[in-house]
Write a protein that holds these residues in place. Structure first.
Motif, mmCIF file in Angstrom:
data_model
loop_
_atom_site.group_PDB
_atom_site.id
_atom_site.type_symbol
_atom_site.label_atom_id
_atom_site.label_comp_id
_atom_site.label_asym_id
_atom_site.label_seq_id
_atom_site.Cartn_x
_atom_site.Cartn_y
_atom_site.Cartn_z
ATOM 1 N N ASP A 66 1.975 4.797 -12.931
ATOM 2 C CA ASP A 66 2.732 5.486 -11.887
ATOM 3 C C ASP A 66 3.873 4.589 -11.425
ATOM 4 O O ASP A 66 3.641 3.448 -10.998
ATOM 5 C CB ASP A 66 1.813 5.819 -10.708
ATOM 6 N N GLY A 67 5.116 5.076 -11.527
ATOM 7 C CA GLY A 67 6.265 4.229 -11.253
ATOM 8 C C GLY A 67 7.155 4.727 -10.135
ATOM 9 O O GLY A 67 7.050 5.871 -9.684
ATOM 10 N N GLU A 68 8.057 3.862 -9.742
ATOM 11 C CA GLU A 68 9.029 4.193 -8.694
ATOM 12 C C GLU A 68 10.450 4.236 -9.238
ATOM 13 O O GLU A 68 11.415 4.104 -8.486
ATOM 14 C CB GLU A 68 8.946 3.170 -7.563
ATOM 15 N N ARG A 89 0.925 7.756 -3.828
ATOM 16 C CA ARG A 89 0.866 8.879 -4.778
ATOM 17 C C ARG A 89 -0.233 8.670 -5.800
ATOM 18 O O ARG A 89 -0.999 9.598 -6.110
ATOM 19 C CB ARG A 89 2.217 9.050 -5.476
ATOM 20 N N LEU A 90 -0.370 7.453 -6.321
ATOM 21 C CA LEU A 90 -1.399 7.175 -7.305
ATOM 22 C C LEU A 90 -2.788 7.259 -6.677
ATOM 23 O O LEU A 90 -3.723 7.784 -7.285
ATOM 24 C CB LEU A 90 -1.179 5.791 -7.934
ATOM 25 N N ASN A 91 -2.939 6.765 -5.454
ATOM 26 C CA ASN A 91 -4.235 6.847 -4.772
ATOM 27 C C ASN A 91 -4.663 8.296 -4.587
ATOM 28 O O ASN A 91 -5.840 8.647 -4.784
ATOM 29 C CB ASN A 91 -4.166 6.154 -3.408
ATOM 30 N N ALA A 92 -3.718 9.161 -4.216
ATOM 31 C CA ALA A 92 -4.043 10.576 -4.022
ATOM 32 C C ALA A 92 -4.468 11.213 -5.343
ATOM 33 O O ALA A 92 -5.420 12.006 -5.388
ATOM 34 C CB ALA A 92 -2.834 11.309 -3.437
ATOM 35 N N LEU A 93 -3.786 10.862 -6.424
ATOM 36 C CA LEU A 93 -4.152 11.386 -7.744
ATOM 37 C C LEU A 93 -5.550 10.924 -8.129
ATOM 38 O O LEU A 93 -6.378 11.727 -8.582
ATOM 39 C CB LEU A 93 -3.119 10.943 -8.778
ATOM 40 N N LEU A 99 3.446 0.745 -10.560
ATOM 41 C CA LEU A 99 4.630 -0.077 -10.763
ATOM 42 C C LEU A 99 5.621 0.160 -9.624
ATOM 43 O O LEU A 99 5.835 1.308 -9.223
ATOM 44 C CB LEU A 99 5.318 0.268 -12.084
ATOM 45 N N GLY A 100 6.230 -0.893 -9.147
ATOM 46 C CA GLY A 100 7.312 -0.742 -8.185
ATOM 47 C C GLY A 100 8.593 -0.354 -8.892
ATOM 48 O O GLY A 100 8.621 -0.085 -10.095
ATOM 49 N N ALA A 128 0.813 -1.215 0.000
ATOM 50 C CA ALA A 128 0.000 0.000 0.000
ATOM 51 C C ALA A 128 0.851 1.272 0.000
ATOM 52 O O ALA A 128 0.451 2.301 -0.548
ATOM 53 C CB ALA A 128 -0.927 0.003 1.211
ATOM 54 N N LYS A 129 2.043 1.191 0.587
ATOM 55 C CA LYS A 129 2.931 2.353 0.632
ATOM 56 C C LYS A 129 3.280 2.820 -0.771
ATOM 57 O O LYS A 129 3.408 4.022 -1.039
ATOM 58 C CB LYS A 129 4.208 1.974 1.391
ATOM 59 N N ARG A 130 3.422 1.864 -1.676
ATOM 60 C CA ARG A 130 3.845 2.188 -3.036
ATOM 61 C C ARG A 130 2.727 2.762 -3.896
ATOM 62 O O ARG A 130 2.973 3.183 -5.024
ATOM 63 C CB ARG A 130 4.436 0.943 -3.695
#
Length: 353
Positions: free
Chosen positions: A90-92, A20-24, A57-58, A15-17
């Protein structure tokens, strides 16, 4: 509420990863009514719907649940028939976001999904890919990311067919028509088209200058005149034909798993015209023939260059991808005439009332 849609969101276990995408997504979806599909077991046919695909994506660029979704789409050719989609990746890391996006757009398109122009938004780990947009909007990169995603979703929701009583089709090629399997396949398709005006332009004359990256102001100067510093067939014939056409068909023989040099030069040179004129109302098709394999790679290059970047509409089943090696051997491929007929019918369904 602005409308209904389906959010296809291959779940990431960490969930940590996905923060940012969840907020968007919370921000851009707050005015819509939507259902969420997170796991492949929930992934039923989604026909005649508006769909937002969100892929986290991680750092490895891998989302295992995403591959389950991909498998389903690749084994069900009408899974998304009649639907219109957009993609957020959304990537890391600084890598993988665009390659995943264009692979997925090709696959979803082969399953019947259409995409408006510029229907993909990617967020790399640093968001440096939003430097220019942030500067133009006088904001930070994260806000520019949110704005781009919101605008893309609005294009998806507003997307409508644009058929005409008679359509204008531009065909660009760099082939020898006497020996080209790609050209012969186009001839099979063309025999089944109707209510259209077709213009074919060859880029084979060997004098096409590729884009050399003129300074922005110089490019804009020529763009205002719908021209280009390097002139030639691109400025004199192709630019006017692009402005006139409703649909662009690229004939794309697979050269070393890449578009041919002259087709690539055309795409690069199209930037000068694009600075003045967006192509959201124009549709792109590709006919790809490989001697061995890899046709999907070439089709994905067309997607990323002309739809994701240059804003052409991507209709469902936009590409016809075949394999033929020896000259004219395309004529011996099993079922080729039937598939050419079906491809032409699909074009007419999209372009003609």
């Amino acid at each position: 509420m602005k409308g209904k849609l389906t959010l296809v969101y291959p779940q990431c276990a960490d969930a940590k990863r996905t923060e940012r995408l969840n907020a968007l997504l919370d921000e851009i979806l707050k005015e819509y009514e939507y259902t969420v599909i997170k796991y492949a077991e929930e992934f039923v046919p989604l026909k005649n719907q508006k769909i937002l695909f969100a892929i986290p994506l991680g750092i490895s660029g891998i989302n295992l649940e995403y591959f389950h979704f991909l498998k389903i789409l690749r084994t069900h050719s009408d899974m998304l028939k009649g639907s219109v989609g957009g993609i957020i990746v959304d990537g890391e890391s600084e890598l993988y976001t665009k390659s995943v996006a264009r692979e997925f757009m090709f696959t979803a398109n082969q399953a019947g999904c259409s995409f408006p122009g510029r229907a993909m938004v990617e967020g790399t780990e640093s968001l440096q890919n939003f430097n220019i947009q942030a500067m133009r909007l006088e904001t930070d990169n994260l806000t520019a990311y949110h704005i781009a995603a919101k605008e893309m979703l609005e294009r998806v929701m507003a997307f409508q067919p644009r058929p005409k009583k008679k359509t204008n089709i531009l065909v660009l090629h760099a082939s020898n028509f006497k020996t080209s399997n790609t050209s012969e396949l186009w001839n099979m398709v063309k025999e089944n088209l109707h209510d259209c005006e077709i213009e074919e332009i060859s880029l084979r004359n060997g004098t096409i200058q590729d884009c050399s990256g003129c300074p922005y102001r110089m490019c804009m100067h020529y763009s205002e005149k719908s021209s280009c510093y390097y002139g030639g067939v691109i400025a004199e014939q192709v630019y006017p034909a692009i402005l006139k056409c409703d649909a662009l068909v690229l004939l794309c023989p697979n050269y070393n798993d890449a578009l041919s040099a002259n087709i690539t030069a055309f795409i690069n040179r199209l930037t000068a015209l694009f600075r003045k004129t967006a192509f959201y109302e124009k549709t792109v098709y590709a006919i790809v023939v490989s001697g061995y394999s890899g046709g999907n790679i070439v089709a994905e290059q067309v997607i990323s260059a002309l739809s994701m970047n240059k804003t052409f509409r991507l209709p469902a089943y936009f590409s016809m991808v075949e394999t033929a090696n020896d000259p004219m051997s395309i004529l011996k491929v099993d079922g080729i005439e039937e598939r050419a007929h079906a491809f032409a019918d699909n074009m007419m369904h999209v372009l003609v009332q």
